[in-house]
Structures are given as structure tokens and as C-alpha cells.
Design a protein around this motif. Structure first.
Motif, PDB file in Angstrom:
ATOM      1  N   UNK A 138       0.866  -1.016  -0.019  1.00 22.65           N
ATOM      2  CA  UNK A 138      -0.255  -0.106   0.017  1.00 22.65           C
ATOM      3  C   UNK A 138       0.916   1.338   0.054  1.00 22.65           C
ATOM      4  N   UNK A 139       0.140   2.477  -0.604  1.00 20.85           N
ATOM      5  CA  UNK A 139       0.914   3.685  -0.605  1.00 20.85           C
ATOM      6  C   UNK A 139       2.325   3.507  -0.875  1.00 20.85           C
ATOM      7  N   UNK A 140       2.726   3.062  -2.199  1.00 15.66           N
ATOM      8  CA  UNK A 140       3.947   2.927  -2.611  1.00 15.66           C
ATOM      9  C   UNK A 140       3.987   3.590  -4.131  1.00 15.66           C
ATOM     10  N   UNK A 141       5.068   4.528  -4.082  1.00 17.38           N
ATOM     11  CA  UNK A 141       4.994   5.401  -5.389  1.00 17.38           C
ATOM     12  C   UNK A 141       5.020   4.456  -6.663  1.00 17.38           C
ATOM     13  N   UNK A 142       4.137   4.706  -7.743  1.00 18.56           N
ATOM     14  CA  UNK A 142       4.125   3.802  -8.810  1.00 18.56           C
ATOM     15  C   UNK A 142       3.058   2.596  -8.774  1.00 18.56           C
TER      16      UNK A 142
END
Length: 400
Positions: free
Chosen positions: A251-255
Motif C-alpha cells: 500500500x501507498x508506494x510510488x508507482x
């Protein structure tokens, strides 16, 4: 004085950050670590806004000199120093020299040897991915030399490993758009290198077999051998499920939002097959989309995915160190290729047409999630390694 050789692909030497024009900027969704001088510089800045933002948003960790602090991200997941135009306030107010080492160097990186430096770029940067995939000359190497007082404090470059790396790069290059042939040829070549133990003429034998491999590629021999291989749809299906399970736990990770956009297309196609209790249907549908829609497009742009696989071999100095066997490394690289191929095929099957932006989006977001840090790379490797059948040569069943 010591002579140092610098190697870099052309796309590395021409790279420039495009700032607010980037499709997915690098100042969100990741931990941004700051070294001790940077933390102190921001907290003591004469610019009131920089000093205030630093005091409110830098968490002092003191884990090490290099990891003295970490930026808190705002509710949008952005670095607090990012302005409304998606530009860095530190850069605009204090200049590039005030940036932390992390921010100043990304996406640039290098492998350092005693007398050689091999420069590269992280493909988690969308612009780096675009430069690599869009230029026929992106993986042409440039070499420069400079003098410095002492040699680099690093191990000396193993010349045989460098030779093997160059041979593997050329095997891929000669395959053009036929990446499946490149992997099959690489497997054959690595099997041979593992059998040759005579130190006296080992290099001569490797060079001879390399020449045979290139000839087999260009004369159609590799294609004939590969056509005899039957696909293992259960292995392919299992690998796709592993990927989806792994990404579903993040969750909530760039890309990740971008990658999810394409994973959902793949899931839709798999679901259609599962409804009929026939996983073969989904895998055949993806392969047909690849062959009928993607391969004609790649035939006109053979550098696109060829550059990508060359990059992976160069960037990892494949087959590289001895932490894993060469065939194991090739299996993992082939698994990556199969996953990316499936995402691209699913996208073109659902949308109906090929768009280079989709390929760029898939590759940069995939790298953002799976390759950005050593920890994320190891976790993903552990996941896809669970799908092997008997040995590393099960990689050939991912090529059809």
C-alpha cells in the motif's frame, strides 16, 4: 596518478530531469532519508520557509551519518518541500548544491571498481525509462578516461566476468525484437560456460561457443529449437498469481497506482479464463495478443524491449557475482520479462491498440515497486522464486 575508465550507455549520458513535466515525480511515496549535514543545513537555514518546513517535517532518526533524518510525507504522500508546481523548494531557493545526496543523485547510480566506473540510471524514474525505450541508440556505450590521485577503494574488475557480460549483451542485441530467442540463447550459453573448466583455453572456448550462438541466432537455429518447446501454462499462471498476491499486499508506494491500472487489465483476462475453469484460455489469449498485436509493432521498433533487456544485463553486471548461479539469475530475469510481457499483452488486448506510453508506464511502475530498494528487490525475488519447477531451466517454459 591512476587512470579511471568511465562506461555509460548513451541514455545515461543524455539524461536530464524534466521536473514538473514528469508523469510521476520522485518526491512522493518513498522514504526520503537525509544525511547529517543536510538535516543541519535545513534546520539552520536562513530561509524561514525552509527552516520552518524542516522543523515540522524532518524526523531525526540518527541511525547513521548517512541516515540522520527522514522526511515526513504530507497527506498527499508528497515531500513537504514540494511546491504546487511539483518542484523542489530547496532547489529553487537554495540551489542544487543544497540538495541531500539522495535527491541530488537519483536516478543516477554507478558500479565502482578499482579502475572502472559503470554508470546507470534507475528505471523507477519515468523519464529514464522513456529515454531507454524510445531511442534506438540508448544502449550504445560511451567510454571516457580521467586521472585521479589514487585508485578507487573497490575490488578490481574481474576480466572474465566483464567478458561474459559483454557476450550476454551482444546475444541480446543480435536477437532484435525476438526476446524469447535471446533468453533461450542465453540459457544455452550459460550452460556451456558452466561446463568449461580448462583454465588454459577457457576463454578461447567461450569465444568460440559465443560465435556459434550468434550464428545460431541469426541463421534461425535458436528459433527452431525454441519452437520445439511446449508452454507450461500452470507455471505461467502460478507466476502471475504470485505477482498479484505480492502487489496486493503493498500500500501507498510510488508507482503502485499506475501498476495497479495495468494489473487490473490482466486480472480481468485471467478471471474470464477462471470462469470457464480453463486457465489455458487466458494464457493463450495473452500470447495471441502478444504475437498478433505487439510483435508487428516491435518489428518496426526492435530496440524497445531489446534495450530494456540489455539494460537489465548491464545494470546488474549479469551474470555478475557469485551470490546466485548464472542460471538462477537468468530464471529471475526471465520471470521479470514474462510478467512485464503479460502486463503489456493484457493492456493491448483490452485497449485494442499499442501505445508506447503504456509500455513506459508499465516498466517504470514495475521498477518502482520491485527494484527501487535492495529490500524490495529481495522480497520480490523470494516471491517469484517459489514458482520454479525442478530447476532453473524451467525458465524456458515462460518463453512460449
Amino acid at each position: 596518478m591512476k587512470n579511471i575508465t568511465v562506461i555509460e550507455p548513451q541514455f545515461v549520458s543524455v539524461f536530464q530531469c524534466i521536473g514538473s513535466e514528469c508523469r510521476d515525480h520522485c518526491c512522493k511515496g518513498w522514504d526520503i532519508t537525509l544525511d547529517k549535514p543536510t538535516v543541519n543545513r535545513y534546520l539552520k537555514s536562513s530561509r524561514i520557509e525552509i527552516k520552518t518546513l524542516a522543523a515540522e517535517n524532518i524526523v531525526t532518526t540518527r541511525r547513521s551519518y548517512e541516515n540522520w533524518g527522514k522526511m515526513k510525507l504530507n497527506t498527499a504522500g508528497n515531500c513537504a518541500f514540494l511546491d504546487e508546481a511539483r518542484l523542489c523548494k530547496v532547489h529553487s531557493e537554495l540551489g542544487a548544491s543544497a540538495l541531500s545526496p539522495t535527491c541530488a543523485t537519483y536516478p543516477r547510480g554507478a558500479k565502482i571498481f578499482k579502475y572502472e566506473k559503470q554508470k546507470s540510471l534507475a528505471l523507477s524514474c519515468p523519464e529514464a525509462a522513456r529515454q531507454l525505450l524510445s531511442s534506438p541508440d540508448a544502449m550504445l556505450f560511451e567510454q571516457t578516461n580521467y586521472l585521479q590521485p589514487e585508485a578507487n577503494k573497490a575490488q578490481e574488475l574481474d576480466q572474465e566476468k566483464k567478458l561474459l557480460n559483454l557476450m550476454c549483451l551482444n546475444i541480446v542485441k543480435y536477437s532484435g525484437e525476438h526476446i524469447d530467442e535471446a533468453f533461450y540463447a542465453l540459457a544455452s550459453f550459460l550452460l556451456y560456460t558452466g561446463k568449461v573448466n580448462d583454465a588454459d583455453d577457457r576463454v578461447a572456448k567461450l569465444e568460440d561457443y559465443f560465435a556459434q550462438t550468434i550464428s545460431s541466432l541469426t541463421q534461425g537455429g535458436i528459433r527452431q529449437q525454441l519452437d520445439q518447446v511446449k508452454p507450461d501454462y500452470n507455471l505461467q499462471w502460478s507466476l502471475l498469481l504470485r505477482m498479484q498476491t505480492y502487489f496486493g499486499g503493498i500500500t501507498k508506494l510510488r508507482g503502485l497506482p499506475m501498476l495497479d491500472h495495468y494489473i487490473n487489465k490482466l486480472i480481468y483476462i485471467q478471471t474470464e479464463g477462471a470462469k470457464n475453469n480453463d486457465i489455458n484460455q487466458s494464457m493463450v489469449r495473452l500470447e495471441n495478443a502478444w504475437q498478433s498485436k505487439m510483435m508487428p509493432w516491435f518489428a518496426e521498433r526492435p530496440w524497445v524491449m531489446n534495450n530494456y533487456i540489455q539494460y537489465r544485463i548491464y545494470d546488474s553486471f549479469f551474470p555478475g557475482d557469485d551470490s546466485l548461479t548464472p542460471l538462477m539469475k537468468l530464471y529471475l530475469l526471465t520471470a521479470d520479462w514474462f510478467l512485464l510481457k503479460s502486463l503489456i499483452a493484457a493492456s493491448v488486448e483490452m485497449v485494442g491498440q499499442v501505445d508506447e506510453d503504456d509500455i513506459i508506464n508499465i516498466i517504470y511502475s514495475y521498477h518502482s515497486v520491485t527494484k527501487h530498494t535492495a529490500k524490495s528487490a529481495l522480497a520480490f525475488v523470494a516471491e517469484i522464486n517459489k514458482t520454479k519447477v525442478n530447476d532453473d531451466l524451467s525458465l524456458i517454459y515462460l518463453l512460449k
